[in-house]
Design a protein around this motif. Structure first.
Motif, short mmCIF file in Angstrom:
data_model
loop_
_atom_site.label_atom_id
_atom_site.label_comp_id
_atom_site.label_asym_id
_atom_site.label_seq_id
_atom_site.Cartn_x
_atom_site.Cartn_y
_atom_site.Cartn_z
N TYR A 1 0.84 -1.19 0.00
CA TYR A 1 0.00 0.00 0.00
C TYR A 1 0.88 1.25 0.00
O TYR A 1 2.05 1.23 0.40
CB TYR A 1 -0.92 0.02 1.22
CG TYR A 1 -0.22 -0.01 2.55
CD1 TYR A 1 0.17 1.15 3.21
CD2 TYR A 1 0.07 -1.24 3.17
CE1 TYR A 1 0.82 1.12 4.43
CE2 TYR A 1 0.72 -1.29 4.39
CZ TYR A 1 1.09 -0.11 5.02
OH TYR A 1 1.74 -0.15 6.22
N TRP A 2 0.31 2.34 -0.50
CA TRP A 2 0.99 3.63 -0.49
C TRP A 2 0.85 4.23 0.90
O TRP A 2 -0.21 4.17 1.51
CB TRP A 2 0.43 4.56 -1.54
CG TRP A 2 0.65 4.07 -2.94
CD1 TRP A 2 -0.24 3.47 -3.74
CD2 TRP A 2 1.88 4.12 -3.67
NE1 TRP A 2 0.32 3.13 -4.95
CE2 TRP A 2 1.63 3.53 -4.94
CE3 TRP A 2 3.16 4.62 -3.40
CZ2 TRP A 2 2.61 3.41 -5.91
CZ3 TRP A 2 4.13 4.50 -4.37
CH2 TRP A 2 3.86 3.91 -5.61
N GLN A 3 1.92 4.81 1.40
CA GLN A 3 1.92 5.36 2.75
C GLN A 3 0.88 6.46 2.91
O GLN A 3 0.31 6.64 3.99
CB GLN A 3 3.32 5.91 3.08
CG GLN A 3 3.60 6.11 4.55
CD GLN A 3 5.04 6.51 4.80
OE1 GLN A 3 5.52 7.54 4.31
NE2 GLN A 3 5.77 5.68 5.56
N SER A 4 0.55 7.13 1.83
CA SER A 4 -0.44 8.21 1.89
C SER A 4 -1.88 7.69 1.81
O SER A 4 -2.81 8.44 2.10
CB SER A 4 -0.20 9.19 0.72
OG SER A 4 -0.28 8.51 -0.53
N ALA A 5 -2.09 6.41 1.43
CA ALA A 5 -3.45 5.85 1.31
C ALA A 5 -3.43 4.38 1.71
O ALA A 5 -3.61 3.49 0.89
CB ALA A 5 -3.97 6.01 -0.13
N PRO A 6 -3.22 4.08 2.99
CA PRO A 6 -3.12 2.66 3.41
C PRO A 6 -4.41 1.88 3.24
O PRO A 6 -4.38 0.66 3.14
CB PRO A 6 -2.74 2.79 4.90
CG PRO A 6 -3.18 4.15 5.30
CD PRO A 6 -3.03 5.01 4.10
N LYS B 1 -6.25 1.71 0.70
CA LYS B 1 -6.42 1.27 -0.68
C LYS B 1 -5.31 0.30 -1.10
O LYS B 1 -4.92 0.26 -2.25
CB LYS B 1 -6.43 2.48 -1.62
CG LYS B 1 -7.63 3.41 -1.41
CD LYS B 1 -7.64 4.53 -2.42
CE LYS B 1 -8.86 5.43 -2.24
NZ LYS B 1 -8.90 6.53 -3.24
N GLY B 2 -4.84 -0.47 -0.16
CA GLY B 2 -3.77 -1.41 -0.45
C GLY B 2 -4.26 -2.66 -1.16
O GLY B 2 -5.47 -2.89 -1.32
N ILE C 1 -0.86 -2.29 -8.35
CA ILE C 1 -1.48 -1.25 -7.54
C ILE C 1 -1.51 0.06 -8.32
O ILE C 1 -0.58 0.37 -9.09
CB ILE C 1 -0.73 -1.08 -6.20
CG1 ILE C 1 -1.51 -0.17 -5.27
CG2 ILE C 1 0.69 -0.59 -6.41
CD1 ILE C 1 -0.96 -0.15 -3.85
N THR C 2 -2.60 0.80 -8.17
CA THR C 2 -2.74 2.10 -8.82
C THR C 2 -1.78 3.11 -8.20
O THR C 2 -1.62 3.16 -6.98
CB THR C 2 -4.18 2.60 -8.69
OG1 THR C 2 -5.06 1.64 -9.25
CG2 THR C 2 -4.36 3.92 -9.42
N VAL D 1 -13.51 -9.89 6.42
CA VAL D 1 -14.57 -8.88 6.45
C VAL D 1 -14.70 -8.18 5.10
O VAL D 1 -15.81 -7.98 4.60
CB VAL D 1 -14.32 -7.85 7.57
CG1 VAL D 1 -15.30 -6.68 7.47
CG2 VAL D 1 -14.41 -8.51 8.93
N LYS D 2 -13.58 -7.80 4.50
CA LYS D 2 -13.62 -6.92 3.34
C LYS D 2 -13.61 -7.63 1.99
O LYS D 2 -13.91 -7.01 0.97
CB LYS D 2 -12.46 -5.92 3.41
CG LYS D 2 -12.57 -4.98 4.61
CD LYS D 2 -11.52 -3.90 4.60
CE LYS D 2 -11.72 -2.93 5.76
NZ LYS D 2 -10.71 -1.85 5.78
#
Length: 796
Positions: A46-51, A53-54, A65-66, A122-123
């Motif tokens: 995941y990106w550190q700025s958007a965990p 959306k990993g 990953i985008t 869950v997800k």
């Protein structure tokens, strides 16, 4: 057909239009174990700025990953390994990247029992699916100390067992033959050793197992109840290593390493029991002339053909044999092979091609001057499967492909020995050809709602070479005269069936740690076992669908709640399901299917249904891990001509099933495991009286099938493991002491209804002893009570 296909086409157009509304830049890569250079499936990226959306790496350690606005930092983590953080600029995303994670010295609070994202239950869309890590299977106390994959799956909710010590699985009301068990894409028709006490899978050679019992994706099919997808592990690309064990009744060894260079690897694994060695040590000729053994050998060779292509060759061979002196022999062999080509066409499109062949042979011999014979049969399946995957962004995924299968059921052969009074028997072959097309699409419509829809179309032909019989009134009955015999040439069509199998699932997040899921599956099965036993015996007769045996169909609806607690340390879930069966087969009373060529005259067809509620509580992290599961389920069938045409339970109907699995780490050297199982007794038919023939009293059975039950089954197993210190050592060893049936419960395996003479269960009338008393009696047979086993495991 048009009605069903049209909504799916519209669905795909809607999803694809939303997918291509924006062109996104994507980064692809692979995550490896630094020490072994093996891919790490289940790593978090995941990106550190958007965990939030990993993504998670797949079975090959790959991810896509985008890319957000650059520069940005990418985080790669996996429990038990040191986290890796790398900054990316625009020039860094032009090619695939590789991450190598180093293992860290785990504290006791970081022990896990599964290789997946902590919040995946869950997800994700997964429902009725279990991913069982091999290490978890190895920690479960085992019969004779033999770690077993299929017996471990029996501990999951919704799975019933055939009985004491057996590996047969009955999933959500389905029989044992309704489970597709495949190894690297190749189906295995008899997955058992030792008459069902052990499975054919050597755990040291396995990468992992995915078990589907509810939401079976459209890419998989062919069985009604479940899919058990087992994969052999890849070898180490850097160095040779090995592991194995010396147990109570068998030993095993697995070696892997680089094959030709750093882009190729191998795995070779073997296992053999030595029960026959101990038999030969006996001074009794009636014992030392017996044979009892099984062995298996598996191998996998993997070649990296560049950055985008990988080729894998895998094969498994296993053999079992039981011989009593030189008079009786019974054996069976499994041989499955597959070749798989994986290609990353680009950063968004992937292609997998799998070709396989599965061969199963079983035979029975009896050496006798008057009644000697050799009975032999072979069945095989050859298949080719191609699948494409397209991921336009991190919200959408498309899958489509084709799967073709050819089934060959060889003629049954009964060859009498020289001078035998038995007449020879030769049946006709039965062949089937099945083609499948499948497509599916999954999309996140909102941050909370994800939906997947799919369609599988099966096209089946019963083909020659073979014969078809014409019966009076077109009704195949045991006494019905055969009016004509129709002969068909090779690949000539004898009977045609086709069926659409829609699949649908959805997940809605009520909260970040709470979701509700629902699924609907329709499945067809065109080959099945003609039997009414519950154990899945090696002599079971597989038959393909034909003019008198239609394919069986199942429709399943399920709904569930999934919740995580205490920062994903605990999982809790509840699932409800209802399953409807059509065209189930069962045997007539007194039927015999082993030697007949007119097997349709011994079968009856009807319908059934099953329903149940499954509860699971699991702890994933900490000193103590494990799960508690409870299942309430019922299974019913109604087949004209059986049980007075009333609803009845098959033998594997067990309303209550409770399982507790615990593992505890005391320190780096000592650990312990425990399992407890409680189930309702299996449904059986007890006699309602007796009658005499030739001065011998025989049991009399009524018309009602399986109206009685065995006593409830319960058992506790335990194990203790000691591991030696491994720092700086090339050889690492451990000892495991396991106890099966800790408190010695005498669970019934069978009941025998016979006369008890002179109060002796095994009275020998040939001994000349006078018969004083004779009374009807019931003799219970049980297999195991308190059974310890010691195993030495090693790695190098």
């Amino acid at each position: 057909m048009r009605f069903l296909c049209f909504p799916l086409i519209v669905w795909c157009l809607i999803v694809s239009s939303s997918s291509f509304a924006q062109q996104e830049i994507r980064l692809t890569g692979i995550v490896y174990d630094f020490d072994s250079n093996e891919p790490l499936p289940g790593a978090n990226v995941y990106w550190q700025s958007a965990p939030q959306k990993g993504v998670v790496t797949d079975l090959d350690g790959a991810f896509t990953i985008t890319v957000p606005d650059l520069p940005a930092k990418l985080v790669v983590s996996f429990i038990g390994f040191t986290e890796s953080i790398r900054q990316f600029n625009e020039k860094d995303i032009e090619k695939d990247v590789k991450f190598y994670l180093k293992a860290e010295d785990l504290s006791l609070e970081e022990i896990i029992i599964q290789e997946r994202r902590p919040d995946q239950n869950v997800k994700s869309l997964d429902m009725g699916k279990s991913v069982v890590p091999i290490q978890t299977i190895k920690n479960i106390p085992a019969l004779f100390g033999e770690v077993d994959l299929l017996r471990s799956l029996q501990l999951l909710p919704g799975v019933q067992t055939a009985g004491e010590g057996t590996t047969g699985l009955f999933v959500r009301g389905g029989s044992a033959d309704q489970n597709l068990i495949q190894l690297d894409g190749a189906p295995i028709y008899n997955p058992s050793h030792f008459f069902g006490f052990f499975s054919v899978f050597n755990p040291d050679a396995l990468e992992g197992v995915e078990f589907y019992k509810g939401n079976i994706p459209a890419t998989l099919g062919g069985r009604l109840s479940s899919v058990i997808d087992v994969s052999l592990k890849e070898g180490n690309y850097q160095k040779v290593r090995g592991e194995g064990g010396i147990g109570t009744i068998s030993s095993r060894l697995t070696v892997d390493g680089p094959l030709l260079n750093e882009n190729s690897s191998f795995v070779i694994s073997g296992r053999r029991t030595y029960a026959d060695v101990f038999l030969r040590l006996s001074q009794d000729e009636n014992i030392n002339n017996n044979s009892l053994y099984f062995y298996d050998l598996s191998g996998k060779f993997t070649f990296k053909l560049g950055e985008k292509d990988k080729l894998s060759l895998s094969s498994y061979y296993g053999s079992d044999f039981l011989g009593l002196s030189e008079q009786f022999g019974f054996g069976w062999d499994n041989w499955v092979s597959s070749i798989t080509w994986n290609r990353n066409i680009n950063e968004r499109t992937f292609f997998d091609l799998n070709a396989y062949h599965s061969y199963y042979r079983y035979n029975l011999s009896f050496n006798d001057e008057d009644n000697g014979f050799l009975w032999d049969n072979v069945l095989s399946e050859t298949g080719l499967r191609a699948e494409w995957s397209f991921l336009p962004n991190d919200k959408t995924q498309f899958n489509w492909g084709v799967h073709t299968q050819y089934f060959h059921f060889a003629p049954i052969s009964l060859e009498p020995s020289e001078g035998s009074a038995i007449e020879p028997i030769n049946t006709n072959p039965r062949n089937g050809w099945q083609n499948n097309l499948f497509v599916s699409a999954a999309h996140d419509f909102t941050a909370r709602l994800r939906i997947e829809a799919g369609l599988r179309w099966g096209i089946y032909n019963r083909v020659g070479k073979g014969v078809s019989y014409v019966y009076e009134g077109d009704i195949p009955e045991p006494q019905a005269p055969i009016l004509d015999t129709l002969n068909f040439n090779a690949f000539e069509n004898m009977k045609f069936y086709q069926g659409l199998e829609p699949r649908f699932s959805m997940r809605y997040l009520l909260k970040d740690d709470l979701s509700i899921k629902a699924a609907y599956n329709r499945t067809f099965q065109y080959i099945q076992v003609a039997t009414n036993n519950s154990a899945g015996l090696p002599l079971d007769r597989w038959v393909p669908a034909d003019a008198f045996i239609p394919p069986i169909r199942a429709d399943q609806v399920s709904i569930g709640l999934f919740k995580n607690l205490d920062r994903d340390k605990w999982e809790i879930s509840t699932e409800l399901y209802y399953k409807d069966f059509k065209n189930l087969v069962d045997l007539r009373q007194g039927a015999s299917v082993i030697f007949t060529d007119n097997i349709e005259t011994e079968l009856l067809t009807g319908n059934g249904y099953a329903y149940g509620a499954e509860f699971l509580l699991r702890r994933n992290v900490g000193k103590t891990t494990g799960w508690l599961s409870y299942t309430y389920s019922r299974t019913w069938r109604r087949i004209e001509g059986i049980s007075d045409d009333r609803w009845y339970n098959p033998r594997f109907d067990r309303p209550h099933d409770l399982t507790l699995v615990l593992n505890h780490e005391f320190n780096k050297s000592w650990s312990a495991g425990m399992t407890f199982i409680y189930t309702t007794g299996q449904a059986v038919t007890f006699p309602i009286g007796s009658y005499e023939i030739d001065n011998q009293r025989l049991p009399l059975y009524g018309n009602q099938r399986n109206a009685d039950r065995f006593p409830d089954y319960h058992r506790m197993d335990a194990s203790v493991t000691w591991k030696g210190t491994d720092k700086g050592r090339k050889w690492r060893g451990s000892w495991n002491l396991s106890i099966y049936n800790l408190y010695g419960r005498k669970n019934p395996f069978a009941y025998q209804f016979s006369d008890i003479i002179n109060d002796e269960i095994n009275f020998d009338p040939s001994g000349g002893q006078e018969i004083v008393t004779r009374r009807p009696g019931v003799v219970m047979t049980y297999l195991f009570t308190f059974l310890p086993a010691l195993t030495y495991n090693f790695e190098f």
